[in-house]
Design a protein around this motif. Structure first.
Motif, mmCIF file in Angstrom:
data_model
loop_
_atom_site.group_PDB
_atom_site.id
_atom_site.type_symbol
_atom_site.label_atom_id
_atom_site.label_comp_id
_atom_site.label_asym_id
_atom_site.label_seq_id
_atom_site.Cartn_x
_atom_site.Cartn_y
_atom_site.Cartn_z
ATOM 1 N N LEU A 119 27.425 31.218 29.117
ATOM 2 C CA LEU A 119 28.810 31.642 29.352
ATOM 3 C C LEU A 119 29.028 32.126 30.778
ATOM 4 N N LEU A 120 28.085 32.915 31.278
ATOM 5 C CA LEU A 120 28.269 33.498 32.595
ATOM 6 C C LEU A 120 28.056 32.506 33.734
ATOM 7 N N TYR A 121 26.993 31.701 33.636
ATOM 8 C CA TYR A 121 26.569 30.926 34.800
ATOM 9 C C TYR A 121 26.657 29.413 34.656
ATOM 10 N N VAL A 122 26.766 28.899 33.445
ATOM 11 C CA VAL A 122 26.733 27.446 33.265
ATOM 12 C C VAL A 122 28.097 26.879 32.890
ATOM 13 N N ALA A 123 28.811 27.539 32.001
ATOM 14 C CA ALA A 123 30.083 27.009 31.497
ATOM 15 C C ALA A 123 31.168 26.932 32.567
ATOM 16 N N GLU A 124 31.013 27.675 33.639
ATOM 17 C CA GLU A 124 31.950 27.683 34.760
ATOM 18 C C GLU A 124 33.377 28.073 34.346
ATOM 19 N N ILE A 125 33.459 29.039 33.421
ATOM 20 C CA ILE A 125 34.762 29.609 33.079
ATOM 21 C C ILE A 125 35.322 30.304 34.312
ATOM 22 N N ALA A 187 30.208 39.174 27.293
ATOM 23 C CA ALA A 187 30.233 38.204 28.394
ATOM 24 C C ALA A 187 31.650 37.693 28.633
ATOM 25 N N LEU A 188 32.337 37.344 27.555
ATOM 26 C CA LEU A 188 33.716 36.863 27.705
ATOM 27 C C LEU A 188 34.632 37.971 28.216
ATOM 28 N N GLY A 189 34.485 39.169 27.657
ATOM 29 C CA GLY A 189 35.310 40.290 28.096
ATOM 30 C C GLY A 189 35.118 40.613 29.561
ATOM 31 N N ASP A 190 33.906 40.412 30.033
ATOM 32 C CA ASP A 190 33.601 40.717 31.427
ATOM 33 C C ASP A 190 34.190 39.686 32.384
ATOM 34 N N ILE A 191 34.054 38.400 32.074
ATOM 35 C CA ILE A 191 34.466 37.388 33.051
ATOM 36 C C ILE A 191 35.894 36.897 32.892
ATOM 37 N N LEU A 192 36.493 36.993 31.708
ATOM 38 C CA LEU A 192 37.841 36.437 31.550
ATOM 39 C C LEU A 192 38.898 37.155 32.386
ATOM 40 N N PRO A 193 38.854 38.497 32.508
ATOM 41 C CA PRO A 193 39.848 39.112 33.402
ATOM 42 C C PRO A 193 39.658 38.704 34.860
ATOM 43 N N GLY A 194 38.478 38.204 35.205
ATOM 44 C CA GLY A 194 38.258 37.705 36.551
ATOM 45 C C GLY A 194 37.948 38.750 37.586
ATOM 46 N N SER A 195 37.341 39.851 37.160
ATOM 47 C CA SER A 195 37.043 40.894 38.141
ATOM 48 C C SER A 195 35.764 40.601 38.877
#
Length: 195
Positions: A119-125, A187-195
């Motif tokens: 989720l963090l490094y491969v999916a490139e969200i 992981a989703l909560g951390d990266i989805l807001p985009g901080s």
């Protein structure tokens, strides 16, 4: 720069204005021509700053480091994903099974960490960069997300009476089931807001 990373960066750049795209292209060309390692790192840092400053929305941002704001986002994500696991009886049953089959615990934990890495490094969200890794190679964001979600799982499972630490192995296995869902939420909560 690898072709995959370059393609990924071009995709994020497309969210920005054309003038900035031109600037980033010029900086990338400059990076390839600079011979001095210190100067090359300065160019890379300039590229990272330009991307951070220019991103217009929550998606397509460059994410670095892991601070208390990121930990709070991970906590919220882990709670949102974890509450259904806390109230579901199947969590306890799965934990009991895992306790009887120690290899299952290892597979569960390794699979959870692998999914978080994905989720963090491969999916490139988002474009998540590894910034000042621990011991030179362990990403701070990965450690932060895993620690926040595991501690949250242990505390909530204990406070809500879902585990009994008088039997620590069983409690650890049952907590690990909840941790699996909470780690994905963190992981989703951390990266989805985009901080």
């Amino acid at each position: 720069m690898s072709d995959r990373r370059a393609d990924s960066e071009r995709r994020f750049d497309s969210l920005e204005d054309p003038e900035l795209d031109d600037l980033l292209d010029e900086l990338e060309q400059l990076e390839e021509t600079v011979d001095d390692p210190e100067e090359r790192e300065q160019v890379r840092e300039t590229i990272r700053i330009a991307r951070r400053v220019s991103t217009p929305s929550a998606f397509g941002q460059v994410i670095q480091g892991f601070d208390r704001h990121d930990a709070a986002e991970a906590l919220v994500g882990s709670v949102v994903f974890g509450i259904p696991m806390l109230v579901e009886g199947g969590t306890i049953e799965i934990g009991t099974f895992i306790a009887a089959h120690p290899a299952s615990l290892l597979v569960t934990l390794a699979g959870t960490v692998a999914l978080v890495i994905g989720l963090l490094y491969v999916a490139e969200i988002q474009q998540v960069e590894i910034h000042r890794p621990l011991f030179g190679f362990v990403p701070r964001r990965l450690v932060g997300v895993v620690v926040v979600s595991f501690v949250t799982a242990a505390v909530m499972m204990t406070v809500w009476g879902r585990v009994n630490w008088a039997t620590p192995w069983l409690a650890l296995c049952q907590t690990s089931v909840t941790f699996s869902a909470m780690a994905l939420g963190a992981a989703l909560g951390d990266i989805l807001p985009g901080s």
